[in-house]
Design a protein around this motif. Sequence first.
Motif, PDB file in Angstrom:
ATOM      1  N   ILE A   1      -2.510  12.695  -6.174  1.00 41.26           N
ATOM      2  CA  ILE A   1      -2.958  11.395  -6.442  1.00 41.26           C
ATOM      3  C   ILE A   1      -4.295  11.999  -7.429  1.00 41.26           C
TER       4      ILE A   1
ATOM      5  N   TRP B   1       0.996  -1.254   0.309  1.00 38.77           N
ATOM      6  CA  TRP B   1      -0.252   0.004  -0.117  1.00 38.77           C
ATOM      7  C   TRP B   1       0.626   1.481   0.034  1.00 38.77           C
ATOM      8  N   GLU B   2       0.083   2.275  -0.438  1.00 40.03           N
ATOM      9  CA  GLU B   2       1.340   3.747  -0.635  1.00 40.03           C
ATOM     10  C   GLU B   2       0.107   4.096   1.051  1.00 40.03           C
TER      11      GLU B   2
ATOM     12  N   ILE C   1      -8.670   4.019  -3.928  1.00 42.00           N
ATOM     13  CA  ILE C   1      -8.466   4.596  -2.772  1.00 42.00           C
ATOM     14  C   ILE C   1      -9.230   3.573  -1.470  1.00 42.00           C
TER      15      ILE C   1
ATOM     16  N   TYR D   1      -3.940   3.418  -2.040  1.00 41.38           N
ATOM     17  CA  TYR D   1      -3.213   3.873  -1.510  1.00 41.38           C
ATOM     18  C   TYR D   1      -3.883   3.837  -0.107  1.00 41.38           C
TER      19      TYR D   1
ATOM     20  N   LEU E   1      -1.870   6.709   2.825  1.00 39.45           N
ATOM     21  CA  LEU E   1      -2.538   8.383   2.595  1.00 39.45           C
ATOM     22  C   LEU E   1      -2.920   8.821   3.848  1.00 39.45           C
TER      23      LEU E   1
ATOM     24  N   GLN F   1      -1.539  14.730  -0.376  1.00 41.01           N
ATOM     25  CA  GLN F   1      -1.091  13.518  -1.423  1.00 41.01           C
ATOM     26  C   GLN F   1      -2.439  13.783  -2.271  1.00 41.01           C
TER      27      GLN F   1
END
Length: 129
Positions: free
Chosen positions: A35, A23-24, A46, A76, A26, A31
Amino acid sequence: MSFLKNIFGSSENQNESNIKMDWEPLNHISQLDEIVAASNEKPVAIFKHSTRCSISRMALKQFENEFDFTEKVTPYFLDLITFRDVSNDIASRFGVQHQSPQLILIKDGKAIYDASHSDIDAGTLKTKV
């Protein structure tokens, strides 16, 4: 006790699956601009997760087990309890009603798909990218 861990998971198991999922995180409203820009090149998913909710935990684990297309979408992860301001901004910026858990697909700067609770499904997401 192990029966409950199998159903609801544990933080230890969740950390292992987060590493597998890649995962990124958030964590900041800023951010969201990144995105939006990135979604013009590659769709962004997300996942809004409530760390206090067993339903959210089960949806997350199921999604992580099914998700196998990182090359097509950047995932994310948002801890919406810790970063409620980010969650609120997502709702207003992308015109989606706040849900938890929730999966939102951003493409070309717009939310083109969102699902919550038991409707969160990696297979369905894959058809949208």
